[in-house]
Design a protein around this motif. Sequence first.
Motif, PDB file in Angstrom:
ATOM      1  N   ALA A 111     122.558  -2.129  64.235  1.00  0.00           N
ATOM      2  CA  ALA A 111     121.346  -2.452  63.493  1.00  0.00           C
ATOM      3  C   ALA A 111     120.426  -1.234  63.488  1.00  0.00           C
ATOM      4  CB  ALA A 111     120.642  -3.647  64.135  1.00  0.00           C
ATOM      5  N   ALA A 112     119.652  -1.073  62.425  1.00  0.00           N
ATOM      6  CA  ALA A 112     118.723   0.058  62.306  1.00  0.00           C
ATOM      7  C   ALA A 112     117.737   0.049  63.473  1.00  0.00           C
ATOM      8  CB  ALA A 112     117.976  -0.023  60.983  1.00  0.00           C
ATOM      9  N   HIS A 113     117.501   1.217  64.075  1.00  0.00           N
ATOM     10  CA  HIS A 113     116.625   1.257  65.244  1.00  0.00           C
ATOM     11  C   HIS A 113     116.093   2.660  65.499  1.00  0.00           C
ATOM     12  CE1 HIS A 113     120.622   2.390  66.726  1.00  0.00           C
ATOM     13  NE2 HIS A 113     119.979   3.117  67.628  1.00  0.00           N
ATOM     14  N   LEU A 114     115.054   2.699  66.309  1.00  0.00           N
ATOM     15  CA  LEU A 114     114.429   3.940  66.778  1.00  0.00           C
ATOM     16  C   LEU A 114     114.319   3.846  68.294  1.00  0.00           C
ATOM     17  CD1 LEU A 114     112.708   6.568  66.437  1.00  0.00           C
ATOM     18  CD2 LEU A 114     110.746   5.079  65.971  1.00  0.00           C
ATOM     19  N   VAL A 139     114.263  -3.089  62.746  1.00  0.00           N
ATOM     20  CA  VAL A 139     113.616  -3.319  61.452  1.00  0.00           C
ATOM     21  C   VAL A 139     113.757  -4.783  61.044  1.00  0.00           C
ATOM     22  CG1 VAL A 139     113.548  -2.658  59.026  1.00  0.00           C
ATOM     23  CG2 VAL A 139     114.111  -0.940  60.776  1.00  0.00           C
ATOM     24  N   ARG A 140     112.620  -5.457  60.911  1.00  0.00           N
ATOM     25  CA  ARG A 140     112.655  -6.845  60.463  1.00  0.00           C
ATOM     26  C   ARG A 140     113.326  -6.941  59.093  1.00  0.00           C
ATOM     27  NH1 ARG A 140     110.037 -10.599  62.786  1.00  0.00           N
ATOM     28  NH2 ARG A 140     108.429  -9.198  63.621  1.00  0.00           N
ATOM     29  N   GLY A 141     114.196  -7.916  58.942  1.00  0.00           N
ATOM     30  CA  GLY A 141     114.900  -8.089  57.679  1.00  0.00           C
ATOM     31  C   GLY A 141     116.259  -7.430  57.624  1.00  0.00           C
ATOM     32  N   ASP A 142     116.575  -6.589  58.609  1.00  0.00           N
ATOM     33  CA  ASP A 142     117.892  -5.949  58.646  1.00  0.00           C
ATOM     34  C   ASP A 142     118.950  -7.033  58.833  1.00  0.00           C
ATOM     35  OD1 ASP A 142     120.172  -4.458  59.131  1.00  0.00           O
ATOM     36  OD2 ASP A 142     119.336  -3.306  60.788  1.00  0.00           O
ATOM     37  N   GLU A 143     119.944  -7.063  57.967  1.00  0.00           N
ATOM     38  CA  GLU A 143     120.964  -8.112  58.031  1.00  0.00           C
ATOM     39  C   GLU A 143     121.897  -7.974  59.236  1.00  0.00           C
ATOM     40  OE1 GLU A 143     124.281  -6.044  55.054  1.00  0.00           O
ATOM     41  OE2 GLU A 143     123.075  -7.748  54.355  1.00  0.00           O
TER      42      GLU A 143
END
Length: 302
Positions: A225-228, A246-250
């Motif tokens: 999942a997308a992240h920092l 990220v909210r909304g990332d599937e």
Amino acid sequence: MTEFSTAAQPISPQQHDVEDTLVETVLASFGNADDERLKFLMRSLTGHLHAFIREVRLTEDEWHTAIEFLTAAGEITDEKRQEFILLSDVLGASAQCIAVNNQAYKGATEATVFGPFFVENAPRIELGGDIAGGASGQPCLVEGTVTDTEGLPVPGARIEVWEADDQGYYDVQYADGKVFGRAQLFSDANGEFRFWGLTPTPYPIPHDGPVGMLLEAVGRSPVRAAHLHFMVSAEGLRTLVTHIFVRGDELLDRDSVFGVKQSLVKEFIEHPPGTPTPDGRDLGNRAWSQTRFDIVLAPSGT
């Protein structure tokens, strides 16, 4: 889903005795260890390992395959790639170790997996600086505060951040030696911080080695999942290793290393091209995003 069972392979009492005797002999072999913690760890590990072998009735061919897998993981590991961390991650062992060692405490920010791409001595930037270092991706303004669990600001907290570019690669995965997507900065007297980075995007963990082969064999995706990434430290407080997502990332419900926690999912507000930035940064005709991450550190020793 049909679970494989070994119930059709009855074990005689004599065979049980043989196996029990071996376990007891191996456990006893650690009895002379001077370090009591090491003795405990080795006995527990050995007991669980033998229990697994006996439960699944591991074949010698399967044992050889496991040894070959571990050998391959060692051979592909170097100063820039740690295949054993990847293996720990995809088995959920990293996430579980983080959970055990970072117990919930009075609303402190949750920790999550470290990952294999942290680098010591990242470039220092001032508040409001840019960690991207010219990497490709959508600019993102990250703002927040660092406080303790009593709500008091933590000035001078070291905040280390790192992330991949929008192609899914960290700087250490490129051969040119260029440093990008990572930096360290310090919170101000009010515990506040801000910096520019890149809007996180999903990417696969390295899957061209044995861990990737394992994931393929069991029908799992290597994509994260997308992240920092963040690592935050301050005197007298527990060092925090975490991400924001990220909210909304599937992919939030199927992150390949089980790192997502709902408290770490943040809103990334998208701004269309030409929208002025809070600090007056000139982004030309580029879209950008903005998020907030307020960090709460637990006392050390908790």
